[in-house]
Design an enzyme around this catalytic site. Structure first.
Site, PDB file in Angstrom:
ATOM      1  CG  ASP A  13       6.872  -6.746   3.406  1.00  0.00           C
ATOM      2  OD1 ASP A  13       5.850  -6.263   3.910  1.00  0.00           O
ATOM      3  OD2 ASP A  13       7.186  -7.945   3.494  1.00  0.00           O
ATOM      4  CE  LYS A  16       2.253  -2.408   0.156  1.00  0.00           C
ATOM      5  NZ  LYS A  16       3.450  -3.281   0.268  1.00  0.00           N
ATOM      6  N   GLY A  40       1.556  -5.324   6.766  1.00  0.00           N
ATOM      7  CA  GLY A  40       2.270  -4.644   7.856  1.00  0.00           C
ATOM      8  C   GLY A  40       2.942  -3.439   7.233  1.00  0.00           C
ATOM      9  CG  HIS A  41       1.184  -1.024   5.003  1.00  0.00           C
ATOM     10  ND1 HIS A  41       0.192  -0.529   4.209  1.00  0.00           N
ATOM     11  CD2 HIS A  41       1.463  -2.260   4.508  1.00  0.00           C
ATOM     12  CE1 HIS A  41      -0.115  -1.409   3.276  1.00  0.00           C
ATOM     13  NE2 HIS A  41       0.636  -2.480   3.438  1.00  0.00           N
ATOM     14  CD  GLN A 225      -1.704  -8.007   1.000  1.00  0.00           C
ATOM     15  OE1 GLN A 225      -2.723  -7.689   0.461  1.00  0.00           O
ATOM     16  NE2 GLN A 225      -1.535  -7.896   2.303  1.00  0.00           N
TER      17      GLN A 225
HETATM   18  P1  GDP Z   1       5.112  -1.884   3.310  1.00  0.00           P
HETATM   19  O1  GDP Z   1       4.433  -3.140   3.718  1.00  0.00           O
HETATM   20  O2  GDP Z   1       5.234  -1.745   1.832  1.00  0.00           O
HETATM   21  O3  GDP Z   1       4.512  -0.654   3.922  1.00  0.00           O
HETATM   22  O4  GDP Z   1       6.614  -1.975   3.867  1.00  0.00           O
HETATM   23  P2  GDP Z   1       7.080  -2.535   5.317  1.00  0.00           P
HETATM   24  O5  GDP Z   1       6.766  -1.521   6.336  1.00  0.00           O
HETATM   25  O6  GDP Z   1       6.586  -3.906   5.530  1.00  0.00           O
HETATM   26  O7  GDP Z   1       8.639  -2.677   5.092  1.00  0.00           O
HETATM   27  C1  GDP Z   1       9.428  -1.606   4.704  1.00  0.00           C
HETATM   28  C2  GDP Z   1      10.502  -1.402   5.771  1.00  0.00           C
HETATM   29  O8  GDP Z   1      11.522  -0.574   5.241  1.00  0.00           O
HETATM   30  C3  GDP Z   1      10.011  -0.665   7.007  1.00  0.00           C
HETATM   31  O9  GDP Z   1      10.738  -1.093   8.113  1.00  0.00           O
HETATM   32  C4  GDP Z   1      10.313   0.799   6.699  1.00  0.00           C
HETATM   33  O10 GDP Z   1      10.476   1.594   7.860  1.00  0.00           O
HETATM   34  C5  GDP Z   1      11.612   0.653   5.963  1.00  0.00           C
HETATM   35  N1  GDP Z   1      11.871   1.670   4.935  1.00  0.00           N
HETATM   36  C6  GDP Z   1      11.015   2.253   4.053  1.00  0.00           C
HETATM   37  N2  GDP Z   1      11.678   3.067   3.207  1.00  0.00           N
HETATM   38  C7  GDP Z   1      12.991   2.991   3.556  1.00  0.00           C
HETATM   39  C8  GDP Z   1      14.196   3.581   3.028  1.00  0.00           C
HETATM   40  O11 GDP Z   1      14.195   4.336   2.062  1.00  0.00           O
HETATM   41  N3  GDP Z   1      15.360   3.228   3.647  1.00  0.00           N
HETATM   42  C9  GDP Z   1      15.414   2.385   4.715  1.00  0.00           C
HETATM   43  N4  GDP Z   1      16.607   2.098   5.247  1.00  0.00           N
HETATM   44  N5  GDP Z   1      14.314   1.817   5.227  1.00  0.00           N
HETATM   45  C10 GDP Z   1      13.117   2.113   4.649  1.00  0.00           C
HETATM   46  P1  IMO Z   2       2.352  -5.713   2.904  1.00  0.00           P
HETATM   47  O1  IMO Z   2       1.074  -4.957   2.671  1.00  0.00           O
HETATM   48  C1  IMO Z   2       4.664  -9.331   2.069  1.00  0.00           C
HETATM   49  C2  IMO Z   2       2.380 -13.008   1.451  1.00  0.00           C
HETATM   50  C3  IMO Z   2       2.535 -14.128   2.463  1.00  0.00           C
HETATM   51  C4  IMO Z   2       2.338 -15.341   1.565  1.00  0.00           C
HETATM   52  C5  IMO Z   2       1.261 -14.856   0.597  1.00  0.00           C
HETATM   53  C6  IMO Z   2      -0.157 -15.279   0.971  1.00  0.00           C
HETATM   54  O2  IMO Z   2       2.968  -5.466   4.212  1.00  0.00           O
HETATM   55  O3  IMO Z   2       3.290  -5.531   1.754  1.00  0.00           O
HETATM   56  P2  IMO Z   2      -1.851 -14.466   2.849  1.00  0.00           P
HETATM   57  O4  IMO Z   2      -1.737 -14.453   4.336  1.00  0.00           O
HETATM   58  O5  IMO Z   2      -2.092 -13.124   2.246  1.00  0.00           O
HETATM   59  O6  IMO Z   2      -2.839 -15.480   2.353  1.00  0.00           O
HETATM   60  O7  IMO Z   2      -0.415 -14.973   2.333  1.00  0.00           O
HETATM   61  O8  IMO Z   2       1.331 -13.444   0.611  1.00  0.00           O
HETATM   62  N1  IMO Z   2       1.991 -11.699   2.018  1.00  0.00           N
HETATM   63  C7  IMO Z   2       2.800 -10.654   2.122  1.00  0.00           C
HETATM   64  N2  IMO Z   2       4.129 -10.540   1.876  1.00  0.00           N
HETATM   65  N3  IMO Z   2       3.957  -8.246   2.459  1.00  0.00           N
HETATM   66  C8  IMO Z   2       2.634  -8.329   2.693  1.00  0.00           C
HETATM   67  O9  IMO Z   2       1.873  -7.245   2.958  1.00  0.00           O
HETATM   68  C9  IMO Z   2       2.004  -9.589   2.570  1.00  0.00           C
HETATM   69  N4  IMO Z   2       0.740 -10.024   2.742  1.00  0.00           N
HETATM   70  C10 IMO Z   2       0.746 -11.315   2.380  1.00  0.00           C
HETATM   71  O10 IMO Z   2       3.824 -14.108   3.047  1.00  0.00           O
HETATM   72  O11 IMO Z   2       3.508 -15.574   0.813  1.00  0.00           O
HETATM   73 MG    MG Z   3       4.773  -4.831   4.932  1.00  0.00          MG
END
Ligand code: GDP
Ligand code: IMO
Ligand code: MG
Length: 427
Positions: A13, A16, A40-41, A225
Site C-alpha cells: 500500500d 505502487k 488493491g492498487h 504487496q
Molecule cells: P498500492 O497498493 O501500493 O498501489 O497502494 P494503495 O492504493 O493500496 O494505497 C495508497 C493510497 O494512497 C491510495 O488511496 C492512493 O490514492 C493514495 N496515494 C498515493 N500517493 C499519494 C500521495 O502522494 N498523497 C496522498 N495524499 N495520497 C496518495
Molecule cells: P498491495 O499490493 C498490504 C498482507 C495481509 C496479511 C499478509 C498475508 O495493495 O500493496 P495474504 O492474503 O496475502 O495471504 O495475506 O499480507 N497483504 C497486504 N498488505 N497491501 C497488500 O497488497 C497486501 N496483500 C497482502 O494483510 O498481513
Molecule cells: Mg494496496
C-alpha cells in the site's frame, strides 16, 4: 531495451498503483508478476478513481498491452467482476488490451475456504490474511497440484480438473478443519462459464514478453504487496506467499537480470501495515490515529484500518539491498503536513546492541524486541499539495526528503504530494 520494475519497499500500500500509472504512459507492456486479488492498487486519473486488484495499473492507456503474468494467482470470478467494473467506467479490457498468462495459477472458491479455515485454526497466531485464497493456491502450486490458467483452453478438461480439485479441497476442509464440504457442481458450472469468457485473454506470457524485449520496447513490471511481505525476505511468517521483491519479477515473468534497467522502490513518507506481525515504529497513539485519518489509511481490498507509524529507514536500507533499488518514489508526503515533529528510525537497539540492518532473518520475535533509534526532524505546517517542483517545497520538507536520501543512500526521484496523477514532483 528497458525493463523497469516497480516494487513496494514496506508492507504494501505504498502507492505502487499511482507510480505504475505514471510509468505506464511510456510502456508497451505492463505486467503484474506476483500475488492476486489480495492486492488493491489505486489510480486517480482522468476524473476517475480505480481500485485495481488483478488488472495491471497501466490499463488506462489504451495503446499498451497489460499482462497478468505467470507468477500471479488469479481468481477467475474476481477477474471477471473487475473487468466488468472497468468496462462500465469506459476502460478497454478487451483481449487485445488485457491478457492472462497461461502459466498463472487459478484460485478456486475452495482455496478461499481453506484460507479462512487455516486462519481460524491459528487462533492468536493468525496472519491476518486477506482471505482471498492466496496462501492455499501458492501452496497447491508448490506441491505441484495447482491448476493453471492455460487449462481453461479446453473447457471439458478444465471442468473435470476443477471438479477434482474441489473434491480434494473438500477432503481437507472436512478432515482437517471439521467443516462441511462445499457443493461441487455449482462451482464447476460457475468456473466453466468464467473460463468461456476468459479464454480469449489467454496468452503465452513469456513469448509475449520475449517479443516485446527483442523489439526493444519498454516493459513495466508491477509488483504487488511489498518487500516485508516477501515469502523469503519479509517478516516471516507474517508475510504473503509470493515474491513481491524485484527478483520476483524475473521469476514471475520469465526474463533475466541483464534486461533490468531501473528498479523503483515505492515508499510511503511514513509506514503502514495491515494484518498481524511485528512493526517496530508503530504508533499506538493519537499521532498514529491522525496519520490514519489524514492519510485515509484503510485497506482497498478489505477495508481494514491500517496500522500506522513513523518512517523506518532501517527498512528502506534493507529494501534498497534486497531489490537493488536504483531510486525511490516517496509518496504521501502531503499527509505529514501539520505534524510538529517527525521521527525517522535510523537503527534499532536489539539485546543492548545497535543494529543497522533489518533483522528479518532472525524472525518475528527478534523484530518485536527491536527498539527503534530515532532521529528527530522539525515538521511543517504548509499544505504542499500544489507543489510541482522540489523547489516549490518548504525548506523543512526538503530537509526531510534530503535526510531520507542520505540515510538510505538512494536518490528520491519522485515525490507524491496528493493521490491524483498530476500531484507528483517528477525528476
Ligand atoms: P498500492 O497498493 O501500493 O498501489 O497502494 P494503495 O492504493 O493500496 O494505497 C495508497 C493510497 O494512497 C491510495 O488511496 C492512493 O490514492 C493514495 N496515494 C498515493 N500517493 C499519494 C500521495 O502522494 N498523497 C496522498 N495524499 N495520497 C496518495
Ligand atoms: P498491495 O499490493 C498490504 C498482507 C495481509 C496479511 C499478509 C498475508 O495493495 O500493496 P495474504 O492474503 O496475502 O495471504 O495475506 O499480507 N497483504 C497486504 N498488505 N497491501 C497488500 O497488497 C497486501 N496483500 C497482502 O494483510 O498481513
Ligand atoms: Mg494496496
Amino acid at each position: 531495451m528497458s525493463v523497469t520494475i516497480i516494487i513496494g519497499t514496506q508492507w504494501g500500500d505504498e502507492g505502487k498503483g499511482r507510480v505504475v500509472d505514471y510509468f505506464a504512459a511510456k510502456a508497451t507492456l505492463v505486467a503484474r508478476y506476483n500475488g492476486g486479488d489480495n492486492a488493491g492498487h489505486t489510480v486517480v486519473a482522468e476524473g476517475r478513481k480505480l481500485a485495481l486488484h488483478l488488472v495491471p495499473s497501466g490499463i488506462l492507456y489504451p495503446e499498451n498491452t497489460c499482462l497478468i503474468g505467470a507468477g500471479t494467482v488469479v481468481n477467475p470470478l474476481v477477474l471477471l467482476s473487475e473487468m466488468q467494473t472497468l468496462r462500465e467506467l469506459g476502460v478497454d479490457v478487451s483481449p487485445r488490451h488485457l491478457k492472462l498468462a497461461a502459466g498463472a495459477h487459478l484460485i478456486l472458491p475452495t482455496h478461499r475456504e481453506l484460507d479462512g479455515a487455516s486462519e481460524k485454526s491459528r487462533g492468536q497466531q493468525a496472519i491476518g490474511t486477506t482471505k482471498r485464497g492466496i496462501g492455499p493456491t501458492y501452496a497447491d502450486k508448490a506441491r505441484r497440484a495447482g491448476l493453471r490458467a492455460g487449462t481453461m483452453r479446453d473447457l471439458n478438461v478444465f471442468a473435470e480438473a476443477v471438479g477434482e480439485m474441489v473434491e480434494a479441497h473438500n477432503a481437507r476442509l472436512t478432515q482437517l478443519y471439521g467443516l462441511d464440504p462445499v457443493p461441487v457442481t455449482p462451482i464447476v458450472e460457475q468456473l466453466h462459464n468464467a473460463a468461456q469468457q476468459l479464454r480469449p485473454h489467454l496468452v503465452d506470457g513469456t513469448t509475449l514478453l520475449g517479443e516485446t524485449l527483442r523489439a526493444g520496447h519498454p516493459i513495466l513490471c508491477e509488483g504487488a504487496q511489498g518487500t516485508l511481505l516477501d515469502l523469503n525476505f519479509g517478516t516471516y511468517p507474517y508475510v504473503t506467499s509470493s515474491s513481491p521483491i524485484a527478483g520476483g519479477a524475473l521469476v514471475g515473468l520469465g526474463f533475466g537480470p541483464k534486461d533490468v534497467t531501473r528498479v523503483v522502490g515505492v515508499a510511503k513518507a511514513y509506514t503502514t501495515r495491515v494484518g498481524a506481525g511485528p512493526f517496530p515504529t508503530e504508533l499506538n497513539n493519537e499521532i498514529g490515529e491522525r496519520i490514519r485519518q489524514v492519510g485515509g489509511e484503510f485497506g482497498v481490498t478489505t477495508g481494514r484500518p491500517r496500522r500506522c507509524g513513523w518512517l523506518d529507514a532501517v527498512i528502506l536500507r534493507y529494501a534498497a539491498q534486497v531489490n537493488g533499488l536504483t531510486e525511490i518514489a516517496l509518496t504521501k508526503v502531503d499527509v505529514l503536513s501539520g505534524q510538529s515533529t517527525l521521527k525517522i528510525a535510523v537503527a534499532y537497539e536489539l539485546d543492548g546492541e545497535r543494529v543497522e540492518h533489518f533483522p528479518a532473518e532472525w524472525g518475528a520475535e527478534a523484530l518485536t524486541r527491536s527498539i527503534p533509534i530515532y532521529e528527530e526532524l522539525p515538521g511543517w505546517e504548509e499544505d504542499i499539495t500544489g507543489a510541482r517542483t522540489r523547489a516549490d517545497l518548504p525548506a523543512k520538507v526538503q530537509t526531510y526528503i534530503a535526510r531520507i536520501e542520505a540515510i538510505v543512500g538512494v536518490p528520491i526521484t519522485f515525490i507524491g504530494v496528493g493521490p491524483e496523477r498530476e500531484a507528483m514532483i517528477l525528476p
